[in-house]
Design a protein around this motif. Structure first.
Motif, PDB file in Angstrom:
ATOM      1  N   GLU A 448      29.430 -23.815  -4.059  1.00 29.90           N
ATOM      2  CA  GLU A 448      29.705 -23.456  -2.667  1.00 29.90           C
ATOM      3  C   GLU A 448      29.449 -21.978  -2.408  1.00 29.90           C
ATOM      4  N   GLY A 449      29.665 -21.142  -3.430  1.00 29.18           N
ATOM      5  CA  GLY A 449      29.338 -19.724  -3.264  1.00 29.18           C
ATOM      6  C   GLY A 449      27.862 -19.514  -2.987  1.00 29.18           C
ATOM      7  N   GLY A 450      27.010 -20.250  -3.674  1.00 27.49           N
ATOM      8  CA  GLY A 450      25.577 -20.159  -3.401  1.00 27.49           C
ATOM      9  C   GLY A 450      25.188 -20.849  -2.107  1.00 27.49           C
ATOM     10  N   GLN A 451      25.841 -21.964  -1.804  1.00 28.30           N
ATOM     11  CA  GLN A 451      25.510 -22.714  -0.598  1.00 28.30           C
ATOM     12  C   GLN A 451      25.806 -21.927   0.666  1.00 28.30           C
ATOM     13  N   SER A 452      26.781 -21.030   0.593  1.00 25.27           N
ATOM     14  CA  SER A 452      27.119 -20.229   1.769  1.00 25.27           C
ATOM     15  C   SER A 452      25.983 -19.292   2.183  1.00 25.27           C
ATOM     16  N   THR A 453      25.047 -19.028   1.266  1.00 23.25           N
ATOM     17  CA  THR A 453      23.917 -18.157   1.600  1.00 23.25           C
ATOM     18  C   THR A 453      22.780 -18.913   2.277  1.00 23.25           C
ATOM     19  N   VAL A 454      22.850 -20.244   2.301  1.00 21.64           N
ATOM     20  CA  VAL A 454      21.818 -21.059   2.938  1.00 21.64           C
ATOM     21  C   VAL A 454      22.199 -21.253   4.395  1.00 21.64           C
ATOM     22  N   HIS A 455      21.425 -20.652   5.314  1.00 17.18           N
ATOM     23  CA  HIS A 455      21.764 -20.696   6.733  1.00 17.18           C
ATOM     24  C   HIS A 455      21.587 -22.107   7.279  1.00 17.18           C
ATOM     25  N   ALA A 456      22.438 -22.451   8.235  1.00 18.87           N
ATOM     26  CA  ALA A 456      22.373 -23.780   8.840  1.00 18.87           C
ATOM     27  C   ALA A 456      21.038 -24.024   9.532  1.00 18.87           C
ATOM     28  N   ASN A 457      20.370 -22.950   9.988  1.00 19.19           N
ATOM     29  CA  ASN A 457      19.072 -23.127  10.636  1.00 19.19           C
ATOM     30  C   ASN A 457      18.031 -23.715   9.685  1.00 19.19           C
ATOM     31  N   MET A 458      18.189 -23.449   8.379  1.00 22.62           N
ATOM     32  CA  MET A 458      17.266 -24.038   7.404  1.00 22.62           C
ATOM     33  C   MET A 458      17.400 -25.550   7.376  1.00 22.62           C
ATOM     34  N   ASP A 459      18.637 -26.034   7.468  1.00 20.62           N
ATOM     35  CA  ASP A 459      18.851 -27.476   7.516  1.00 20.62           C
ATOM     36  C   ASP A 459      18.229 -28.071   8.769  1.00 20.62           C
ATOM     37  N   ALA A 460      18.450 -27.407   9.904  1.00 22.63           N
ATOM     38  CA  ALA A 460      17.914 -27.914  11.158  1.00 22.63           C
ATOM     39  C   ALA A 460      16.391 -27.930  11.140  1.00 22.63           C
ATOM     40  N   ALA A 461      15.779 -26.867  10.598  1.00 25.34           N
ATOM     41  CA  ALA A 461      14.327 -26.818  10.524  1.00 25.34           C
ATOM     42  C   ALA A 461      13.794 -27.921   9.616  1.00 25.34           C
ATOM     43  N   SER A 462      14.456 -28.156   8.503  1.00 28.49           N
ATOM     44  CA  SER A 462      14.016 -29.203   7.580  1.00 28.49           C
ATOM     45  C   SER A 462      14.114 -30.581   8.220  1.00 28.49           C
ATOM     46  N   ARG A 463      15.201 -30.852   8.909  1.00 28.37           N
ATOM     47  CA  ARG A 463      15.358 -32.158   9.543  1.00 28.37           C
ATOM     48  C   ARG A 463      14.374 -32.350  10.683  1.00 28.37           C
ATOM     49  N   SER A 464      14.071 -31.266  11.409  1.00 25.66           N
ATOM     50  CA  SER A 464      13.110 -31.378  12.507  1.00 25.66           C
ATOM     51  C   SER A 464      11.700 -31.681  12.013  1.00 25.66           C
ATOM     52  N   LEU A 465      11.434 -31.349  10.747  1.00 24.19           N
ATOM     53  CA  LEU A 465      10.130 -31.647  10.149  1.00 24.19           C
ATOM     54  C   LEU A 465      10.104 -33.019   9.479  1.00 24.19           C
ATOM     55  N   GLY A 466      11.175 -33.798   9.676  1.00 29.39           N
ATOM     56  CA  GLY A 466      11.190 -35.166   9.189  1.00 29.39           C
ATOM     57  C   GLY A 466      11.824 -35.385   7.840  1.00 29.39           C
ATOM     58  N   GLU A 467      12.460 -34.362   7.278  1.00 30.34           N
ATOM     59  CA  GLU A 467      13.089 -34.520   5.973  1.00 30.34           C
ATOM     60  C   GLU A 467      14.423 -35.259   6.104  1.00 30.34           C
ATOM     61  N   THR A 468      14.711 -36.095   5.138  1.00 26.72           N
ATOM     62  CA  THR A 468      16.014 -36.754   5.044  1.00 26.72           C
ATOM     63  C   THR A 468      17.035 -35.761   4.461  1.00 26.72           C
ATOM     64  N   PRO A 469      18.320 -36.082   4.531  1.00 27.98           N
ATOM     65  CA  PRO A 469      19.301 -35.190   3.880  1.00 27.98           C
ATOM     66  C   PRO A 469      19.010 -34.959   2.404  1.00 27.98           C
ATOM     67  N   PHE A 470      18.649 -36.029   1.665  1.00 24.31           N
ATOM     68  CA  PHE A 470      18.324 -35.843   0.257  1.00 24.31           C
ATOM     69  C   PHE A 470      17.071 -34.996   0.084  1.00 24.31           C
ATOM     70  N   GLY A 471      16.121 -35.153   0.987  1.00 22.84           N
ATOM     71  CA  GLY A 471      14.922 -34.322   0.925  1.00 22.84           C
ATOM     72  C   GLY A 471      15.236 -32.858   1.181  1.00 22.84           C
TER      73      GLY A 471
END
Length: 556
Positions: A448-471
Motif C-alpha cells: 500500500e505504501g507503493g500503491q499510494s504513489t500510483v495516481h488514480a488518473n493512471m487507472d482511469a487512463a488505462s480503463r479508457s484504453l480498454g484495459e480490464t482491472p487485471f490488465g
C-alpha cells in the motif's frame, strides 16, 4: 440481472467486470483464512469444558498472566527509554559519529531475540566467559559472589528490549524530523530549559508515533516464544506450547491461546484508537526546521556513548560472541544435514513470501478498485494476524483442520475401508497458511505504501484504453510497484526464517529448519552448535535491515 457488456475499440466483446468479481472472491477468501484461526481458538476454548479452565485458574493461569504483564511492562519501558532517547540525540544534536550511529542504531533489528539469548547465556551464565574469568582472577568460589542471573524475567526483558527498541527509534526519529521548531522555540523563550521543552513540547507532539512503536514492540513481546522458553520464563506463549506438546491437552492450549489472543487484540485496538485520536496541527508545514544543537566536551562524549551502548549490546557484541561460538561448534554448514535445514528454511520462507505477497496484492488492489465497507473489512481482518502470536495462529489452524482430517478419515474407513491419514494437518501448505496470516500485514503495508504513489488518473487512463482491472494491475501497477513488491517479499522471507513457535508446532514430521535446529541445540545446552544456524538466520535478517538503513540515510 444479466452482466453488462461493452464493445472496446478492437471490436472484441469484453465483460465490464473484467475480473473484479474474481478479485473480490480471492480477497474475501484471504480474509476468511486470516479470521479462521481466531474463530477456531474461540470455539475450541468455549467447547473445551470448565474443568480445564478451573484447573488453569487454580494452577498456572495467574502465574502466566503476571509474568506476561511484567515482561510487557519492562519491554515497554526499556524500548521507550532507548528508542526515544537515541532518536532525540541523533535528530536534535550533533556530536562525533552521529551520522554513522543514526544508521547503526537500526542494526539490532536483524537479530531474533532468541539468538541474542543464546549469545548472552554463553557469555554471562555461570560457566560462561565472564564469570569463569572473574573466578580465575579473584579465586572466588561459586558461592563467594553475586552475579545477575541472565536466565530470568529481567534477562528475557533485556534481550527483547535490545531487539525491539529500533521499532520505537525509527518512528520517533521520523516524528522528530517532521516537527517544526516554532513550538519548541516558543517554550524556550518562555523560560523553559531544553530538557523541559523536550518533555512538555516535543515529546507530546511525537506521542502518536512513539506509542505506535511501543505497542508494536509489546505485540512482538507477547508473541515471543524462543527467548522466554530458553530462559524458563513462564508466559502464555510457553504455556500454549507446553499444553499442546507436553500435556497433549488441546483444550488447555486453546484456552490459553484465547487469553493471549484477547490481550493481543486489545493492544491492536488500543493502537488504532490512540493513532486516530492523538493528533496535532501546525500553522505551517515545517516552516522552521528544528536546528540541531552542537555538543562539545563531555556532553558530546556522553551522547556518543549513550547511542553506542545499544548498538554494541544489541549487535556488535552478540555477533562477535556468536562467531566465536560457531568456530568451536563443530557444525558443518556444508554437510548434507545442514544443507537440508537451509533448503527447508529457504523453501518455506520463499513459498510463504510469494503466497503472502499475492494475498497482499489481492487485498490491496481490491480496496483500491472497490472502495467501500466490504473491502475495508477485508483489509482490517487481513491485518489482524500481525497482532496475533504465531503459537495462537498455529493452534487456531491445527484444531479445525485436524478435526477435518479425522472426520474424513473416519468416513473413508467406514465407506471404502480406506485410510486417508492426515491430508492437511502436518503439511507444508498449512504451515505456509499460518505464515501468511502472521505476516500479511507487513506485506500489505509495503504494497500500500507503493500503491499510494500510483495516481488514480493512471487507472482511469488505462480503463479508457480498454484495459480490464487485471490488465491495469499487470501492465500499470506492478511495473511501478516493483521496488515495493521486492521489499515486501524480502521482509516476509526474513520474518519466516526467524519465526519459531508456529514452525515448532506445525512443521511436518522430520522437517526441521534453521530456527528449529538452533532452538533444539540451545535446549540441549549445546550453545556453540546453536551459534551456527543462528548466524545464518542473522545474515538473512541483515538484508531488510540494510534496506531500512538506506532509507534512514536518505530521510535526513
Amino acid at each position: 440481472m444479466s452482466e453488462a457488456i461493452e464493445l472496446p475499440a478492437n471490436g472484441k466483446r469484453r465483460r465490464r467486470d473484467g475480473g473484479a468479481g474474481l478479485l473480490a472472491t480471492i480477497a474475501y477468501l484471504v480474509a476468511a483464512v486470516c479470521l479462521l484461526p481466531m474463530l477456531a481458538v474461540v470455539l475450541a476454548a468455549v467447547t473445551g469444558g470448565t474443568d480445564t479452565v478451573s484447573h488453569l485458574l487454580d494452577t498456572v493461569l495467574p502465574r502466566y498472566a503476571g509474568t506476561t504483564l511484567a515482561l510487557v511492562a519492562l519491554v515497554a519501558a526499556g524500548t521507550f527509554a532507548i528508542g526515544v532517547g537515541a532518536a532525540w540525540l541523533v535528530t536534535m544534536t550533533r556530536f562525533p559519529g552521529v551520522r554513522v550511529l543514526e544508521i547503526m542504531l537500526v542494526l539490532p533489528l536483524a537479530f531474533p531475540a532468541y539468538v541474542l539469548a543464546y549469545a548472552y547465556t554463553y557469555l554471562l551464565d555461570h560457566p560462561g566467559i565472564v564469570q569463569s574469568t572473574l573466578r580465575d582472577v579473584t579465586g572466588w568460589g561459586p558461592r563467594d559472589y553475586w552475579f545477575p542471573e541472565i536466565r530470568s524475567l529481567w534477562g528475557a526483558a533485556a534481550m527483547l528490549v535490545l531487539v525491539f527498541y529500533p521499532y520505537v527509534y525509527l518512528l520517533a526519529r521520523a516524528a522528530f524530523l517532521q516537527q517544526s521548531s516554532a513550538a519548541f522555540l516558543a517554550a524556550r523563550t518562555l523560560g523553559k530549559s531544553a530538557w523541559a521543552a523536550f518533555w512538555t513540547v516535543s515529546l507530546p507532539m511525537a506521542r502518536p508515533a512513539i506509542a505506535g512503536g511501543v505497542l508494536l514492540a509489546v505485540m512482538e513481546t507477547i508473541a515471543d516464544f524462543g527467548t522466554v522458553a530458553y530462559f524458563s520464563v513462564q508466559t502464555f506463549a510457553t504455556g500454549i506450547y507446553t499444553s499442546w506438546f507436553s500435556m497433549a491437552d488441546r483444550a488447555a492450549a486453546a484456552q490459553l491461546a484465547l487469553c493471549l489472543l484477547s490481550f493481543a487484540l486489545l493492544l491492536a485496538v488500543t493502537e488504532r484508537v490512540q493513532r486516530g485520536r492523538a493528533k496535532y496541527h501546525e500553522a505551517g508545514k515545517r516552516q522552521m526546521a528544528m536546528e540541531a544543537a552542537q555538543l562539545e566536551g563531555w556532553r558530546a562524549v556522553l551522547a556518543m556513548l549513550l547511542c553506542m551502548i545499544p548498538v554494541v549490546l544489541g549487535c556488535v557484541l552478540p555477533a562477535l560472541v556468536l562467531f566465536a561460538m560457531g568456530m568451536g561448534g563443530e557444525q558443518d554448514l556444508l554437510s548434507r544435514r545442514y544443507i537440508g535445514f537451509i533448503r527447508n528454511s529457504i523453501t518455506l520462507a520463499g513459498t510463504a513470501a510469494v503466497v503472502t505477497l499475492l494475498a497482499a496484492i489481492a487485498i490491496g488492489f481490491f480496496q483500491r478498485l472497490r472502495p467501500g465497507r466490504g473491502s475495508a473489512v477485508a483489509g482490517y481482518v487481513a491485518r489482524l494476524g500481525y497482532a496475533v502470536p504465531g503459537g495462537v495462529i498455529a493452534v487456531g489452524l491445527m484444531v479445525p483442520f485436524a478435526a477435518f482430517d479425522n472426520a474424513l478419515d473416519s468416513w473413508m474407513r467406514a465407506t471404502f475401508d480406506i485410510s486417508t491419514g492426515l491430508l492437511v494437518t502436518g503439511s507444508i501448505w498449512l504451515l505456509v497458511a499460518a505464515y501468511m496470516v502472521r505476516f500479511l500485514a507487513a506485506a500489505l503495508g509495503a504494497y500500500e505504501g507503493g500503491q499510494s504513489t500510483v495516481h488514480a488518473n493512471m487507472d482511469a487512463a488505462s480503463r479508457s484504453l480498454g484495459e480490464t482491472p487485471f490488465g491495469t494491475l499487470r501492465r500499470v501497477h506492478l511495473p511501478i510497484l516493483t521496488p515495493s513488491l521486492l521489499t515486501a517479499l524480502l521482509i516476509v522471507f526474513v520474518d519466516v526464517m526467524k519465526e519459531l513457535p508456529a514452525t515448532l508446532i506445525m512443521r511436518p514430521f522430520n522437517y526441521d529448519t534453521l530456527a528449529v535446529q538452533a532452538y533444539r541445540l540451545a535446549s540441549d545446552e549445546r550453545l556453540e552448535g546453536a551459534a551456527v544456524p543462528s548466524l545464518v538466520i542473522v545474515a538473512a535478517g541483515l538484508l531488510p535491515v540494510i534496506l531500512i538503513c538506506r532509507q534512514v540515510g536518505r530521510n535526513r
